[in-house]
Write a protein that holds these residues in place. Structure first.
Motif, PDB file in Angstrom:
ATOM      1  N   ILE A  94       0.329  -1.372  -0.378  1.00  0.00           N
ATOM      2  CA  ILE A  94      -0.055  -0.251   0.013  1.00  0.00           C
ATOM      3  C   ILE A  94       0.659   1.138   0.257  1.00  0.00           C
ATOM      4  CG2 ILE A  94      -1.630   1.116   1.495  1.00  0.00           C
ATOM      5  CD1 ILE A  94      -3.435  -1.296   2.346  1.00  0.00           C
ATOM      6  N   LEU A 121       0.606   0.265  -6.985  1.00  0.00           N
ATOM      7  CA  LEU A 121      -0.430   0.174  -5.949  1.00  0.00           C
ATOM      8  C   LEU A 121      -1.253  -0.337  -6.791  1.00  0.00           C
ATOM      9  CD1 LEU A 121      -2.018   1.492  -2.950  1.00  0.00           C
ATOM     10  CD2 LEU A 121      -2.021   3.819  -4.518  1.00  0.00           C
ATOM     11  N   LYS A 122      -2.355   0.161  -8.178  1.00  0.00           N
ATOM     12  CA  LYS A 122      -3.347  -0.313  -8.262  1.00  0.00           C
ATOM     13  C   LYS A 122      -2.936  -2.056  -8.869  1.00  0.00           C
ATOM     14  CE  LYS A 122      -5.007   0.105 -13.285  1.00  0.00           C
ATOM     15  NZ  LYS A 122      -4.526   0.160 -14.922  1.00  0.00           N
ATOM     16  N   THR A 143      -1.776  -4.059  -6.209  1.00  0.00           N
ATOM     17  CA  THR A 143      -2.610  -4.154  -4.345  1.00  0.00           C
ATOM     18  C   THR A 143      -3.811  -4.328  -4.678  1.00  0.00           C
ATOM     19  OG1 THR A 143       0.178  -3.365  -3.335  1.00  0.00           O
ATOM     20  CG2 THR A 143      -2.185  -2.943  -2.274  1.00  0.00           C
ATOM     21  N   ILE A 144      -4.200  -2.903  -5.097  1.00  0.00           N
ATOM     22  CA  ILE A 144      -6.411  -2.849  -4.872  1.00  0.00           C
ATOM     23  C   ILE A 144      -6.187  -3.865  -5.832  1.00  0.00           C
ATOM     24  CG2 ILE A 144      -8.390  -1.208  -5.251  1.00  0.00           C
ATOM     25  CD1 ILE A 144      -6.027   0.600  -4.818  1.00  0.00           C
ATOM     26  N   LEU A 201      -6.041  -7.344  -3.676  1.00  0.00           N
ATOM     27  CA  LEU A 201      -6.560  -7.256  -2.590  1.00  0.00           C
ATOM     28  C   LEU A 201      -8.576  -7.075  -2.691  1.00  0.00           C
ATOM     29  CD1 LEU A 201      -5.293  -4.200  -0.441  1.00  0.00           C
ATOM     30  CD2 LEU A 201      -5.465  -7.176   0.009  1.00  0.00           C
ATOM     31  N   ASN A 202      -8.859  -7.040  -3.960  1.00  0.00           N
ATOM     32  CA  ASN A 202      -9.555  -7.305  -4.433  1.00  0.00           C
ATOM     33  C   ASN A 202     -10.841  -8.646  -4.869  1.00  0.00           C
ATOM     34  OD1 ASN A 202     -12.082  -4.820  -4.583  1.00  0.00           O
ATOM     35  ND2 ASN A 202     -10.631  -4.001  -6.139  1.00  0.00           N
ATOM     36  N   ASN A 211      -1.456   6.727   0.584  1.00  0.00           N
ATOM     37  CA  ASN A 211      -2.111   6.088  -0.105  1.00  0.00           C
ATOM     38  C   ASN A 211      -3.307   5.281   0.461  1.00  0.00           C
ATOM     39  OD1 ASN A 211      -0.246   6.295  -2.029  1.00  0.00           O
ATOM     40  ND2 ASN A 211       1.017   4.315  -2.366  1.00  0.00           N
ATOM     41  N   TRP A 212      -3.358   4.898   1.378  1.00  0.00           N
ATOM     42  CA  TRP A 212      -4.479   4.680   2.439  1.00  0.00           C
ATOM     43  C   TRP A 212      -5.735   5.186   1.181  1.00  0.00           C
ATOM     44  CZ3 TRP A 212      -5.197   0.440   4.648  1.00  0.00           C
ATOM     45  CH2 TRP A 212      -6.508  -0.467   5.326  1.00  0.00           C
ATOM     46  N   VAL A 272      -7.767   3.528  -1.238  1.00  0.00           N
ATOM     47  CA  VAL A 272      -7.959   1.750  -0.389  1.00  0.00           C
ATOM     48  C   VAL A 272      -9.846   2.075  -0.768  1.00  0.00           C
ATOM     49  CG1 VAL A 272      -8.046   0.014   0.141  1.00  0.00           C
ATOM     50  CG2 VAL A 272      -5.726   1.650  -0.076  1.00  0.00           C
ATOM     51  N   LEU A 326     -12.024  -2.806   1.372  1.00  0.00           N
ATOM     52  CA  LEU A 326     -10.811  -3.197   1.276  1.00  0.00           C
ATOM     53  C   LEU A 326     -10.434  -2.826   2.390  1.00  0.00           C
ATOM     54  CD1 LEU A 326      -9.137  -3.152  -2.746  1.00  0.00           C
ATOM     55  CD2 LEU A 326     -10.896  -4.792  -0.916  1.00  0.00           C
ATOM     56  N   GLN A 327     -10.209  -1.545   2.877  1.00  0.00           N
ATOM     57  CA  GLN A 327      -9.589  -1.346   4.544  1.00  0.00           C
ATOM     58  C   GLN A 327     -10.275  -2.004   5.984  1.00  0.00           C
ATOM     59  OE1 GLN A 327     -10.923   3.170   4.639  1.00  0.00           O
ATOM     60  NE2 GLN A 327      -9.525   3.996   3.220  1.00  0.00           N
TER      61      GLN A 327
END
Length: 321
Positions: free
Chosen positions: A120, A128-129, A131-132, A135-136, A174-175, A178, A182-183
């Motif tokens: 993150i 970061l993209k 990473t998201i 997580l998705n 960056n949080w 998100v 996902l948070q």
């Protein structure tokens, strides 16, 4: 009194032919000339992984193990940039639903710990993209299992990029990118090289994230910080969670290879920690990160059964007297 529940990670040393992480590389995928046939093969591998996970959950239930970490490699190539049009969830819906239903019917806590490339606080937008996106994927799997996604995914803070303060603040920046769903899925863990317990608590308290305390990591990266003085802060980070507080337990492979995980758990090291936290929480779930997986859990429980300062509840749970 404090109840302690033990869990293990992904693989079983007792079950044969039950890997939940069978895979296919993209190079292997490309060798199959018919793309649809290649996708169907990927789906068969993913289904085998889910079926093997079901076997592992049955093994856990038979052994009275109530805490288990799913592998993040259930679906090979799920996020590969050349396969973004692949609907990998639809053909797996029924199997995922059965998996989640079995876990819930046996009161089994399950969660994920994505690999180190989930960053993150990355300096790069593309990372970061990705990473998201990763997580998705974890969120989608939990949803299809019918599992409440709240606090089911442990991650590290990320890299320090030779400037820890800026890296911590970049995590906060960056949080905000998100998605909220996902948070609420995320827990943060202190690591063994970059971000200490105190560093990680800074983010957890600022952003309302539960902290998963890794005792071994702390011993490898404590910089004179006393974890006992911070324990109340760790406990407080879980105040809004529907789940009991969670921690990781492992033991050094050797003094020279201190950061590496041993095959089994050093019971004296473990109980040194437990004696300090006894009575501070009603329950703590301890994820064993040892090379021998479920075998290390069984080995540890056999040692614990010989102690006089515990009351054994079942095959993986005990109460600190």
């Amino acid at each position: 009194m404090t109840m302690v529940r033990l869990g293990y990670v992904a693989m079983s040393m007792e079950l044969t032919n039950a890997s939940p992480s069978k895979t296919m590389t993209f190079a292997q995928f490309q060798k199959i000339k018919n793309r649809e046939a290649a996708l169907r093969k990927l789906e068969r591998i993913a289904l085998t992984n889910i079926q093997n996970t079901y076997r592992l959950l049955k093994h856990n239930a038979a052994s009275n193990i109530h805490f288990y970490r799913l592998t993040s490699r259930l679906i090979p190539l799920a996020n590969h940039e050349e396969l973004l049009d692949w609907d990998y969830i639809s053909p797996l819906k029924e199997a995922l639903h059965e998996l989640g239903a079995y876990a819930k019917s046996n009161n089994m806590r399950i969660d994920f710990h994505p690999d180190h490339f989930v960053l993150i606080n990355s300096q790069k937008k593309e990372v970061l993209k990705t990473t998201i996106k990763t997580l998705n994927l974890h969120h989608a799997l939990l949803k299809e299992m019918g599992i409440d996604t709240t606090h089911r995914c442990v991650i590290h803070v990320g890299g320090n990029y030779k400037d820890k303060e800026k890296s911590l603040e970049r995590f906060i920046t960056n949080w905000m990118m998100v998605p909220k769903k996902l948070q609420t899925m995320i827990m943060l863990e202190n690591d063994d090289t970059a971000f200490t317990l105190d560093d990680t608590l800074y983010l957890c308290e600022k952003l309302g994230i539960p902290l998963v305390f890794d005792y071994h990591h702390h011993l490898a990266n404590y910089h004179r910080q006393n974890w006992e003085e911070n324990w109340d802060r760790v406990v407080h980070s879980w105040k809004h969670s529907p789940l009991p507080i969670k921690m990781h337990i492992s033991s050094p492979k050797s003094e020279k290879a201190f950061r590496h995980h041993a095959d089994y758990i050093d019971i004296d090291m473990f109980f040194k920690f437990l004696r300090e936290i006894k009575g501070s929480v009603p329950q703590i779930d301890c994820m064993i990160e040892a090379k021998r997986k479920d075998e290390s859990l069984f080995h540890l429980m056999e040692d614990i059964k010989r102690r006089e300062d515990v009351e054994i509840m079942d095959g993986s749970s005990f109460i600190l007297k």
